[in-house]
Design an enzyme around this catalytic site. Structure first.
Site, PDB file in Angstrom:
ATOM      1  N   VAL A 248       1.116  -1.008   0.220  1.00 53.34           N
ATOM      2  CA  VAL A 248       0.628  -0.388   0.486  1.00 53.34           C
ATOM      3  C   VAL A 248       0.867   0.754  -0.017  1.00 53.34           C
ATOM      4  CG1 VAL A 248      -2.107   0.760   1.711  1.00 53.34           C
ATOM      5  CG2 VAL A 248      -1.013  -1.120   1.070  1.00 53.34           C
ATOM      6  N   GLU A 266       6.639   4.061   7.249  1.00 47.41           N
ATOM      7  CA  GLU A 266       7.057   3.562   8.397  1.00 47.41           C
ATOM      8  C   GLU A 266       6.070   2.135   7.587  1.00 47.41           C
ATOM      9  OE1 GLU A 266       7.502   1.877  12.662  1.00 47.41           O
ATOM     10  OE2 GLU A 266       8.167   3.243  12.044  1.00 47.41           O
ATOM     11  N   CYS A 300       6.148  -3.780  13.303  1.00 48.72           N
ATOM     12  CA  CYS A 300       7.286  -4.420  11.686  1.00 48.72           C
ATOM     13  C   CYS A 300       8.065  -3.927  12.479  1.00 48.72           C
ATOM     14  CB  CYS A 300       7.124  -2.337  11.095  1.00 48.72           C
ATOM     15  SG  CYS A 300       6.902  -1.070  12.343  1.00 48.72           S
TER      16      CYS A 300
END
Length: 504
Positions: A248, A266, A300
């Site tokens: 995305v 990020e 992440c």
């Protein structure tokens, strides 16, 4: 909490429809369409949420634009006061329905609920402290009788997208620094966690944030692309920040590039850890278990690649497997003290398990894990640890975003660094060694936005300039003064004495 004519925060319970919040008012979408938010652990519908249209996003942008004119001129002490009050209010939510909301929306364990609430309060407090660090400078001028100032000015309306995995914390990160710098924000939350993310909006509104400064526009997945493209390309929107998937992020970056707009991204991570032969193995194991399995590996910054010196690999491996095997896995709705709960959707759990199965089928060795999905909705996945994963396997390169780690071996420090850097991800890393100076040298060589020595890859403080260094982890920085630099722009103001003469 009662509302005054639709103005201000509403009580947040799982029995209520989650509405949009535009211009200080809660409201349904312009076409009254709603979508269902699902409990990932049970598969049951939790509540209905309004699904914003492009017209709603347009209204939110105009509301933010109007609010910017006064908010950007508000004094720093007034802004600080709002944020400090919001932090106290948000902390109080731990005694309300916030734990139930987080547990239901994103399968948050009790520990993860506390992380989201208390660390988010700190994000708001640190943002409050930044308000007097939005500083400029005076530079010398060659032109006689001239003073040159360089100020930092807010950009205007920002469009922010924050994810579901740390929904309260990452929502605050997406909006706090932009707001404290004098910008206004339109926020698109994840379709998986609107109520969790709305907690931040609620706290700021209760604390007195003026109407229109923050606008909340959740939408169903089928509307997300159109709404986001519209917002990114809208001429009034000056900046975009996004935390989410690499896929995305690349799409949004393309839209932003088409109209030359700044972004902070990020994106994903596949964090490496180098364990040297002189490391304290118990400390390393404890940090790696936390870094790899906190929130079921759905961070992440999660440790996914454990790079161990060959001389200690056997000892390290036995300690790691014993520690991982002691973790309690289960349904957090019915069991206490659960460390590993469900992943955020059945589809995600199936994808993660598919990566593991594919690696095993092509030659990797499964050291821990049953290659099964449990729970009422098949979202619970026990820790899986593998060795023998090669570059030809998808698990070597792709972010798993689940409770999965792979073990690799090295013999020289150079080889360890090469393995750590053998990835397009660049978010964070760790090095374990009793020789701190040598570890410092390795940390400098590892390609990552942050590299922690003798600590886990999951480590964030609001003052730190967190972010990747390009590639699949994105670019830009959210935290501290670095965030101020991202969410303001330099402006030259020159002051010349009257009566200056100019010649061609």
């Amino acid at each position: 909490m009662a509302t005054n004519g639709g103005v201000g925060p509403k009580a947040t319970t799982l029995s209520q429809v989650q509405e949009l919040f535009i211009g200080g008012k809660h409201k349904p979408s312009s076409d009254n369409v709603e979508f269902q938010v699902i409990n990932p652990m049970t598969g049951a519908n939790i509540y209905s949420c309004a699904s914003a249209t492009v017209d709603d996003v347009s209204e939110a942008i105009e509301s933010a634009h109007t609010a910017f004119k006064s908010w950007s001129r508000m004094g720093p002490s007034a802004r600080r006061s709002i944020f400090l009050k919001a932090a106290d209010i948000l902390e109080g939510y731990i005694h309300g329905d916030a734990p139930e909301i987080l547990a239901s929306e994103v399968s948050a364990t009790a520990t993860w609920v506390k992380v989201n609430i208390f660390s988010t309060a700190n994000v708001l407090r640190e943002a409050a402290g930044l308000v007097t660090h939005i500083k400029g400078e005076i530079v010398p001028a060659d032109r006689p009788g001239t003073t040159v100032l360089i100020t930092r000015e807010p950009l205007g309306v920002m469009y922010a997208i924050s994810p579901w995995n740390a929904p309260v914390n990452l929502t605050a990160r997406a909006i706090a620094c932009p707001l404290i710098c004098g910008n206004t924000v339109v926020l698109k939350p994840s379709e998986y966690s609107p109520k969790s993310q709305h907690l931040v909006i609620k706290a700021l509104t209760e604390a007195g944030l003026p109407a229109g400064c923050i606008n909340f526009v959740p939408c169903s997945p089928d509307r997300a692309a159109a709404n986001t493209e519209f917002a990114v390309k809208h001429p009034t929107v000056r900046h975009i920040n996004f935390t989410g998937s690499e896929r995305v992020g690349k799409i949004i970056a393309g839209w932003a590039a088409s109209c030359v707009k700044k972004c902070v991204f990020e994106l994903g991570g596949k964090a490496p850890v180098i364990v040297r032969e002189d490391a304290d193995l118990d400390d390393a194991v404890e940090s790696i278990i936390f870094g790899g399995l906190a929130n079921n590996g759905q961070v992440c910054m999660s440790t996914e690649r454990v790079i161990v010196h060959k001389s200690i690999s056997g000892d390290f491996k036995s300690r790691l497997l014993a520690r991982a095997g002691a973790l309690k896995c289960g349904n957090h709705h019915v069991e206490k003290d659960v460390s590993i709960s469900g992943l955020f959707t059945p589809a995600s759990a199936s994808r993660v398990l598919g990566l593991v199965k594919s690696a095993v089928d092509t030659g990797a060795t499964l050291l821990m894990g049953d290659m099964k999905l449990d729970g009422p909705n098949k979202t619970i996945m026990r820790p899986h640890i593998l060795e023998g994963v090669t570059r030809e396997m998808d698990l070597y390169h792709q972010e798993s975003f689940g409770p999965v780690m792979i073990l690799l071996e090295f013999e020289t420090d150079e080889e360890g660094v090469d393995l750590a850097n053998d990835s397009d991800f660049s978010l964070c890393a760790s090095v374990f060694s009793r020789d701190v100076m040598r570890a410092m040298e390795l940390a400098k060589q590892v390609r990552a936005g942050s590299c922690h020595i003798n600590g886990p890859t999951i480590y964030i403080e609001p003052t730190l300039p967190n972010g990747g260094v390009g590639g699949s982890s994105g670019y830009g920085r959210f935290g501290g003064v670095a965030g101020v630099e991202e969410f303001t722009e330099r402006k030259i103001v020159s002051l010349a004495q009257p009566g200056m003469k100019y010649s061609f």
